[in-house]
Structures are given as C-alpha cells and as structure tokens.
Design a protein around this motif. Structure first.
Motif, PDB file in Angstrom:
ATOM      1  N   GLY A 184       0.809  -1.212   0.000  1.00 43.26           N
ATOM      2  CA  GLY A 184       0.000   0.000   0.000  1.00 43.26           C
ATOM      3  C   GLY A 184       0.841   1.260   0.000  1.00 43.26           C
ATOM      4  N   ALA A 185       1.924   1.258   0.788  1.00 44.18           N
ATOM      5  CA  ALA A 185       2.802   2.425   0.811  1.00 44.18           C
ATOM      6  C   ALA A 185       3.471   2.639  -0.547  1.00 44.18           C
ATOM      7  N   ARG A 186       3.890   1.534  -1.181  1.00 47.68           N
ATOM      8  CA  ARG A 186       4.520   1.632  -2.500  1.00 47.68           C
ATOM      9  C   ARG A 186       3.539   2.164  -3.538  1.00 47.68           C
ATOM     10  N   LEU A 187       2.279   1.702  -3.463  1.00 46.80           N
ATOM     11  CA  LEU A 187       1.258   2.162  -4.408  1.00 46.80           C
ATOM     12  C   LEU A 187       0.994   3.648  -4.235  1.00 46.80           C
ATOM     13  N   ALA A 188       0.827   4.102  -2.964  1.00 52.44           N
ATOM     14  CA  ALA A 188       0.568   5.523  -2.704  1.00 52.44           C
ATOM     15  C   ALA A 188       1.758   6.375  -3.126  1.00 52.44           C
TER      16      ALA A 188
END
Length: 391
Positions: A119-123
C-alpha cells in the motif's frame, strides 16, 4: 484461586499483542526444532528402553523450559496468568499444538507487513514518483476501490490476530490446566474445607454471644437484683429510694448492653434498608470517626450483604479497641457480579490475621467463595479487603 488479567485494549494493547505474536512465531520455530529432535530421541529411547515407555530427560527438560517461556510470554503480552499444573508429557502435548498456532500468527503478521508495504509503495507511486504500479493512473474510482479492498483485508488480518491470541490462550488452558476431573476434585475439596470453616465460624459466633451475655448483660442483671433486694430490706425510706434509683440506672445500662448484643448478632437495618443503612449505623456507633464510600448498584444478595456487613463491623470494632486509630475509611464498591470491601485505619498496625475475630471473618468470606486479605505492618496502616462474588 485462578487469576486472570483483563485483556489489553487500545492501540498500545494491539501493539503489545502483535509483539507477543511475533515473539511467539519466533519461539515456534525453536519449538519445531525441539519437537523434531524429541521425536528422534524418544523413538531411540523407546527402541532401547526394554519396554519402559520413558521420555528422555533432555527432551523433558527442554519441553518444560520452553513451556515456561511460553507461559511468561502469554502473561506479559496477552494477560494470561492462570494456575497450571503440568509435567513433561503435558508440556510436549502443549508444544505440539502450539507450534502451528504460533506459525499461523507469524504468517498473518507477515501478510500484514507485506500488505502495508504494498500500500505504501502504491501511494508513493501515485502521488510522489509518478511511477504507477502496473501502469494504472490514480483515477478516483481506482483509489476508492483500492482503499475499500485494503481496509477489508486489514480488518480480516486484525481479526485473524485476535483469533490467534484467543487460540493461544485456549491451547494453554486445555493442555496445561487441570483436567475437568481434577477441577471437580479441587472444587469438592474446597467446598469440604469451606463447610468445616462455616461450622467453626458459627461456633465462634455462638461463643462470642455467650461471652457478651455472661460478662455484660448477666452481670448487670445480677447487680440489678441485688440492688432491688437491698432496697426491699432497707428500713430507711431515703436509703431505699436511693437504692431504687441505682437499680433503675442499672436496668437502663443492662437494656443498653442487651441492645448492643442483639445489634452485633444481626442488625435489623440490614433486612429493612439494606447494607448502606447498616454500615451508616456502624459509623454512628463507632468510637472513632468512620468515613464510608458506598458505590454498589442495586442490592446485593442477602448472604453477600451479611458477610460484607460483618467484615466492616468487626474491622471497625478492632480499629477502635486495639489499634489506637484516629479515623477509619470504609469503601464498598461493586457490580452485578462482585462486591469489594476495603477498610483502612491509621492505627498502630500489627493485626494478626490468625486472631479469632479476623480468622472468623476469613471463614465467613470463604463460605461465599470470596477472598479475604489483611495487610497490617507494624506502625500501620491496617488494610482489610474482601471480595465477595454475587453469583
């Protein structure tokens, strides 16, 4: 007694539980190695033990050591602190069942960590670097869809952690705790002791009433009879009048003593107005100032009210007679399931829990399946507490 701590709540509690599961996953790996070695050693031992089914000492010691470490982990991180009784076989059985549970907790933690990183990588790719994952730009409906899926997955993962914690506790209780038969035997033994203590408490109460009547009321009635007899034989009218006056005063004192005895046997206010009114009467009659804090919703069961009343009454009487206290504080708090009583005085301390009065109170409380403690160091203060279950 079996004691258990309340589960930890809030963000700190979640972090503590997660740390406990992470540590449990690490210990599960060590336990898996032990179980593999134990299987080989036990097989070897059985093959060359000439029919004696024994667990190798190194396996037994290792299983008990790891089991004790697991118990400390459960107590520290998950608030599980129950009385257990186990030997090498129970410890091995516990480890066999606990290893998959511990590994399951580790897998769930890894999935949470992987999901958080994804999720952090996507954001970061959507709003910072512009390096879109799979080349998908952050349209509003894609962001909403991803957020809903992420929240649902996070919820499921957290519920999985909660389930693993509960499963950890359940496995420990089932494998290490007493069996139902042992629990029934313990309960029967406890009830036998409690029944004997109730009989002793009743006998002690009867002896106390007999002493009060013999040393107080009876002596005053004897003196009253002697005064009336002397008045009848007196030839002088003034002397007879004086003797009758003394006899009247003695009758008043005898009546006051009789009321005191009957009040100590059982206060009428306890039946009519309840525990709070009866305790207020104790405070009014006490020779030292008594402050009462009462916070109990509704009326407790009659037997619980009676036990709580006599705990307070005896503690206040002891403080006034023996401790030299200048003040006494009584706190009664409770709920629908438990009543707690705490009496604290600022006296000299040194109260003996094995003394007749306090020992009788302990037996009375034990008859209600409650707990009774006395903390009275030399120099004070003296704190007496009782917990009485209402169910």
């Amino acid at each position: 007694m079996i004691a258990s701590s309340k589960p930890h709540g809030g963000p700190g509690g979640v972090a503590r539980a997660a740390a406990g599961l992470a540590l449990g996953a690490a210990t599960a790996g060590a336990e898996l190695v032990l179980l593999a070695a134990a299987a080989l050693l036990t097989a070897y031992s059985l093959a060359f033990s000439r029919g004696r089914r024994t667990v190798p000492t190194v396996v037994a010691d290792g299983a008990q050591l790891l089991t004790e470490l697991e118990r400390r982990r459960l107590r520290m991180f998950h608030g599980e602190d129950r009385a257990v009784q186990y030997g090498p076989l129970k410890a091995l059985a516990y480890l066999v069942l606990r290893v998959p549970v511990g590994l399951l907790g580790g897998v769930i933690l890894l999935l949470i960590a992987y999901g958080s990183a994804a999720g952090a990588r996507l954001a970061l790719g959507w709003w910072v670097t512009g390096d879109y994952l799979d080349g998908i730009p952050p349209a509003w409906w894609i962001v909403l869809y991803t957020a809903i899926v992420g929240i649902v997955l996070l919820f499921l993962a957290v519920q999985g952690l909660v389930g693993v914690v509960a499963l950890e506790k359940s496995v420990a209780r089932r494998c290490l705790g007493p069996s139902p038969l042992e629990e029934y035997e313990r309960r029967i033994a406890q009830l036998s002791v409690t029944r004997a203590e109730v009989v002793d408490a009743v006998d002690d109460e009867r002896r106390r009433i007999e002493r009060d009547l013999h040393d107080g009321v009876q002596q005053r009635l004897v003196a009253l009879g002697m005064l009336i007899g002397r008045a009848r034989r007196a030839g002088d009218h003034e002397k007879a009048s004086e003797l009758l006056k003394q006899a009247h005063e003695e009758s008043q004192r005898a009546l006051a003593d009789l009321r005191e005895v009957t009040w100590r046997v059982y206060p009428a206010a306890l039946d009519g107005e309840g525990l709070r009114a009866a305790l207020e009467t104790v405070a009014e009659r006490s020779a030292v100032p008594v402050a009462i804090e009462y916070d109990v919703p509704g009326r407790p069961p009659h037997a619980v009210e009676t036990a709580a009343y006599f705990v307070v009454c005896e503690a206040v009487t002891n403080a006034a007679k023996h401790s030299g206290a200048a003040r006494v504080r009584v706190a009664v708090e409770g709920s629908a399931t438990m009543i707690g009583v705490r009496i604290e005085d600022d006296g000299a301390g040194g109260a003996d829990p094995a003394g007749g009065g306090l020992a009788g109170l302990a037996r009375r409380v034990a008859a209600q399946d409650g707990t009774f403690t006395v903390d009275s160091p030399r120099g004070g203060p003296t704190v007496i507490t009782a917990e009485l279950p209402c169910g």
